[in-house]
Design an enzyme around this catalytic site. Sequence first.
Site, short mmCIF file in Angstrom:
data_model
loop_
_atom_site.label_atom_id
_atom_site.label_comp_id
_atom_site.label_asym_id
_atom_site.label_seq_id
_atom_site.Cartn_x
_atom_site.Cartn_y
_atom_site.Cartn_z
N SER A 156 0.87 -1.18 0.00
CA SER A 156 0.00 0.00 0.00
C SER A 156 0.90 1.24 0.00
O SER A 156 2.05 1.16 0.46
CB SER A 156 -0.86 0.02 1.28
OG SER A 156 -1.48 1.27 1.46
N TYR A 169 -1.31 -1.02 10.43
CA TYR A 169 -1.56 -1.35 9.01
C TYR A 169 -0.40 -0.84 8.16
O TYR A 169 0.16 -1.58 7.34
CB TYR A 169 -2.88 -0.71 8.57
CG TYR A 169 -3.18 -0.82 7.11
CD1 TYR A 169 -3.84 -1.95 6.60
CD2 TYR A 169 -2.84 0.19 6.21
CE1 TYR A 169 -4.12 -2.06 5.24
CE2 TYR A 169 -3.11 0.09 4.85
CZ TYR A 169 -3.76 -1.03 4.38
OH TYR A 169 -4.03 -1.14 3.03
#
Length: 277
Positions: A156, A169
């Site tokens: 990401s 995350y």
Amino acid sequence: MSPASNLPGPHPGRFEDQVAIVTGGASGIGEATCRRLVAEGATVVIADVNEERAQALAAELGPAARAQVFDAADVKSIERLVLGTVERLGRLDVLHNNAALSAPDIHRRDNNAIDIEFEVWDHVMAVNLRGYLAGCKYALPTMIAQGGGAIVNTASTGGFAGDITRMAYSVSKAAIIGLTRQIATHHGKQGIRCNAVAPGLVLTPGTRGAAASVIEVMQRHLLVPEFGEPEDIAALVCFLASAEARYINGQTYIADGGMLAHNPTMADLVDMARRGG
Ligand SMILES: NC(=O)c1ccc[n+]([C@@H]2O[C@H](COP(=O)([O-])OP(=O)(O)OC[C@H]3O[C@@H](n4cnc5c(N)ncnc54)[C@H](O)[C@@H]3O)[C@@H](O)[C@H]2O)c1
């Protein structure tokens, strides 16, 4: 960016006779990748914790797709997923490690170094990071014995840049970039290519729930007219998994509409100029 329906189509036959596993394959980026892999000739295992959605997609895609329930937090279920696929389908050419925690409750509690509970940190790392390692651990021996294989991990932009939400995350996604390089370095000479994609915001069932105001803020920072679609990421995943990418190994490709390509002050300066500042 064009709507998905206007994207260039799949390359028929690019994955003919190949077997692929896509984790988190029942929704969003994983679903778009399953659709494209099937359209390009692969037999695809749609692996997901959501059995109902995985089965519905497999039924829609026909005999080249099968659903397999697993939980990325449970390494035994990952072992069963990978070894069971090899047993049933005879080989494994592509592993797309893509599942990630999307529970709103975990996102809310995944906050900052002072407030985060270790239980939340461990859970995020178990699903997002250890789950990817486990996929590699069980897929690599088969791929190496076959003479090669391609692994594509979903990282990401959160793995490249700090933010004020979802600390664990982001750290898990940064670690995936490192894991990708490690797998390529250890096993590249044995025919394994391991690369990653790092999406910026693309609108999927996992992200469509974001507040309109948040989406508007993000859009100001894109260097393209519209947000990307899951199909934009699927196209990159399939390219990296294909023989066309045979000279690419250990890399992470950002697909974020240019979000990380510019100075962070750009959108504010554009607004200031518009106001005549
Ligand atoms: N959509 C974005 O804007 C975006 C941006 C950057 C990175 N990503 C990454 O892309 C990947 C896919 O995201 P998406 O937006 O398509 O998500 P999504 O929520 O649409 O789909 C994720 C899928 O993963 C499955 N899943 C969740 N936990 C699981 C578990 N423990 N075991 C097995 N399956 C599980 C879900 O059931 C779901 O089908 C994730 O790794 C995410 O971090 C997405």
